[in-house]
Design a protein around this motif. Structure first.
Motif, PDB file in Angstrom:
ATOM      1  N   ARG A  66      42.852  49.326  26.833  1.00 50.57           N
ATOM      2  CA  ARG A  66      42.727  47.865  26.842  1.00 50.57           C
ATOM      3  C   ARG A  66      41.512  47.417  27.648  1.00 50.57           C
ATOM      4  O   ARG A  66      40.817  46.475  27.268  1.00 50.57           O
ATOM      5  CB  ARG A  66      44.009  47.234  27.393  1.00 50.57           C
ATOM      6  CG  ARG A  66      45.157  47.296  26.393  1.00 50.57           C
ATOM      7  CD  ARG A  66      46.364  46.511  26.875  1.00 50.57           C
ATOM      8  NE  ARG A  66      46.938  47.046  28.106  1.00 50.57           N
ATOM      9  CZ  ARG A  66      47.899  47.958  28.151  1.00 50.57           C
ATOM     10  NH1 ARG A  66      48.397  48.451  27.049  1.00 50.57           N
ATOM     11  NH2 ARG A  66      48.375  48.376  29.313  1.00 50.57           N
ATOM     12  N   TYR A  67      41.231  48.107  28.754  1.00 49.51           N
ATOM     13  CA  TYR A  67      40.073  47.764  29.565  1.00 49.51           C
ATOM     14  C   TYR A  67      38.788  48.026  28.771  1.00 49.51           C
ATOM     15  O   TYR A  67      37.880  47.207  28.763  1.00 49.51           O
ATOM     16  CB  TYR A  67      40.086  48.560  30.869  1.00 49.51           C
ATOM     17  CG  TYR A  67      39.104  48.066  31.893  1.00 49.51           C
ATOM     18  CD1 TYR A  67      39.334  46.886  32.597  1.00 49.51           C
ATOM     19  CD2 TYR A  67      37.931  48.761  32.153  1.00 49.51           C
ATOM     20  CE1 TYR A  67      38.431  46.425  33.538  1.00 49.51           C
ATOM     21  CE2 TYR A  67      37.026  48.306  33.098  1.00 49.51           C
ATOM     22  CZ  TYR A  67      37.283  47.139  33.783  1.00 49.51           C
ATOM     23  OH  TYR A  67      36.381  46.687  34.710  1.00 49.51           O
ATOM     24  N   SER A  69      38.540  47.982  25.599  1.00 52.24           N
ATOM     25  CA  SER A  69      38.498  46.969  24.551  1.00 52.24           C
ATOM     26  C   SER A  69      37.880  45.673  25.065  1.00 52.24           C
ATOM     27  O   SER A  69      37.036  45.055  24.403  1.00 52.24           O
ATOM     28  CB  SER A  69      39.907  46.705  24.024  1.00 52.24           C
ATOM     29  OG  SER A  69      39.903  45.667  23.084  1.00 52.24           O
ATOM     30  N   ARG A  70      38.280  45.255  26.259  1.00 48.64           N
ATOM     31  CA  ARG A  70      37.706  44.035  26.840  1.00 48.64           C
ATOM     32  C   ARG A  70      36.222  44.221  27.133  1.00 48.64           C
ATOM     33  O   ARG A  70      35.414  43.324  26.907  1.00 48.64           O
ATOM     34  CB  ARG A  70      38.449  43.659  28.127  1.00 48.64           C
ATOM     35  CG  ARG A  70      39.851  43.167  27.855  1.00 48.64           C
ATOM     36  CD  ARG A  70      40.477  42.470  29.059  1.00 48.64           C
ATOM     37  NE  ARG A  70      40.234  43.062  30.346  1.00 48.64           N
ATOM     38  CZ  ARG A  70      41.023  43.952  30.944  1.00 48.64           C
ATOM     39  NH1 ARG A  70      42.106  44.376  30.343  1.00 48.64           N
ATOM     40  NH2 ARG A  70      40.737  44.403  32.137  1.00 48.64           N
ATOM     41  N   VAL A  73      34.264  43.928  23.861  1.00 45.75           N
ATOM     42  CA  VAL A  73      34.076  42.545  23.424  1.00 45.75           C
ATOM     43  C   VAL A  73      32.958  41.884  24.227  1.00 45.75           C
ATOM     44  O   VAL A  73      32.089  41.208  23.663  1.00 45.75           O
ATOM     45  CB  VAL A  73      35.395  41.739  23.559  1.00 45.75           C
ATOM     46  CG1 VAL A  73      35.158  40.257  23.384  1.00 45.75           C
ATOM     47  CG2 VAL A  73      36.413  42.243  22.565  1.00 45.75           C
ATOM     48  N   MET A  74      32.971  42.102  25.532  1.00 48.51           N
ATOM     49  CA  MET A  74      31.925  41.521  26.373  1.00 48.51           C
ATOM     50  C   MET A  74      30.562  42.093  26.023  1.00 48.51           C
ATOM     51  O   MET A  74      29.568  41.372  25.941  1.00 48.51           O
ATOM     52  CB  MET A  74      32.238  41.780  27.853  1.00 48.51           C
ATOM     53  CG  MET A  74      33.409  40.982  28.361  1.00 48.51           C
ATOM     54  SD  MET A  74      33.917  41.454  30.021  1.00 48.51           S
ATOM     55  CE  MET A  74      32.449  41.154  30.956  1.00 48.51           C
ATOM     56  N   ALA A  90      34.713  37.608  35.688  1.00 48.95           N
ATOM     57  CA  ALA A  90      35.355  38.828  35.200  1.00 48.95           C
ATOM     58  C   ALA A  90      36.680  39.046  35.922  1.00 48.95           C
ATOM     59  O   ALA A  90      37.658  39.486  35.320  1.00 48.95           O
ATOM     60  CB  ALA A  90      34.438  40.023  35.393  1.00 48.95           C
ATOM     61  N   GLU A  93      39.186  36.734  34.452  1.00 49.10           N
ATOM     62  CA  GLU A  93      39.595  37.233  33.145  1.00 49.10           C
ATOM     63  C   GLU A  93      40.594  38.370  33.292  1.00 49.10           C
ATOM     64  O   GLU A  93      41.587  38.436  32.578  1.00 49.10           O
ATOM     65  CB  GLU A  93      38.370  37.709  32.366  1.00 49.10           C
ATOM     66  CG  GLU A  93      38.701  38.204  30.977  1.00 49.10           C
ATOM     67  CD  GLU A  93      37.469  38.658  30.236  1.00 49.10           C
ATOM     68  OE1 GLU A  93      37.596  39.607  29.454  1.00 49.10           O
ATOM     69  OE2 GLU A  93      36.394  38.068  30.433  1.00 49.10           O
ATOM     70  N   GLU A  94      40.358  39.257  34.255  1.00 47.29           N
ATOM     71  CA  GLU A  94      41.271  40.376  34.479  1.00 47.29           C
ATOM     72  C   GLU A  94      42.629  39.872  34.966  1.00 47.29           C
ATOM     73  O   GLU A  94      43.666  40.348  34.525  1.00 47.29           O
ATOM     74  CB  GLU A  94      40.675  41.344  35.502  1.00 47.29           C
ATOM     75  CG  GLU A  94      41.536  42.567  35.706  1.00 47.29           C
ATOM     76  CD  GLU A  94      40.877  43.583  36.618  1.00 47.29           C
ATOM     77  OE1 GLU A  94      41.636  44.336  37.255  1.00 47.29           O
ATOM     78  OE2 GLU A  94      39.652  43.625  36.694  1.00 47.29           O
ATOM     79  N   PHE A  97      44.440  38.496  32.032  1.00 44.70           N
ATOM     80  CA  PHE A  97      44.928  39.584  31.202  1.00 44.70           C
ATOM     81  C   PHE A  97      46.188  40.196  31.795  1.00 44.70           C
ATOM     82  O   PHE A  97      47.161  40.439  31.093  1.00 44.70           O
ATOM     83  CB  PHE A  97      43.840  40.651  31.043  1.00 44.70           C
ATOM     84  CG  PHE A  97      44.325  41.880  30.344  1.00 44.70           C
ATOM     85  CD1 PHE A  97      44.511  41.886  28.981  1.00 44.70           C
ATOM     86  CD2 PHE A  97      44.615  43.032  31.060  1.00 44.70           C
ATOM     87  CE1 PHE A  97      44.970  43.021  28.332  1.00 44.70           C
ATOM     88  CE2 PHE A  97      45.070  44.164  30.428  1.00 44.70           C
ATOM     89  CZ  PHE A  97      45.249  44.159  29.063  1.00 44.70           C
TER      90      PHE A  97
END
Length: 110
Positions: A66-67, A69-70, A73-74, A90, A93-94, A97
């Motif tokens: 998942r990390y 994946s993020r 995207v960034m 960031a 955002e974390e 999440f």
């Protein structure tokens, strides 16, 4: 019975390792799988032969995936300097999440 989970943040060393691994894969085209990164985290040693990450810092493969994946995207959205421009954004955002993940876990347990 309902249990609550406490959201924990990744340590700076873990974040740095994951970002470095991700960016290395993006640049070379040889991307690491979450399973491989998980194994390496458990066995990686520094120059003195001590393990770099203690047990509390080890991550499950799902969290690593998942990390990544993020980060992907960034990276693809043009924010190539991941976390360098605005580290607080960031971090927010974390936190979002992690809060969302806890909420989903709670819903699944019900």
């Amino acid at each position: 019975m309902k249990t609550s989970r406490r959201a924990t943040r990744f340590s700076e060393m873990v974040k740095t390792y994951l970002k470095r691994t991700f960016l290395e894969g993006e640049e070379t085209g040889r991307k690491q799988s979450a399973v491989n990164v998980c194994s390496k985290m458990k066995t990686l040693c520094d120059g003195n032969g001590r393990k770099m990450f203690n047990k509390e810092e080890w991550l499950a493969t799902g969290k690593i995936a998942r990390y990544f994946s993020r980060l992907s995207v960034m990276y693809r959205s043009g924010q190539q300097a991941i976390d360098q421009a605005d580290p607080s954004a960031a971090q927010d955002e974390e936190e979002d999440f992690l809060a969302e993940a806890d909420e989903i876990s709670t819903r699944l347990e019900i």
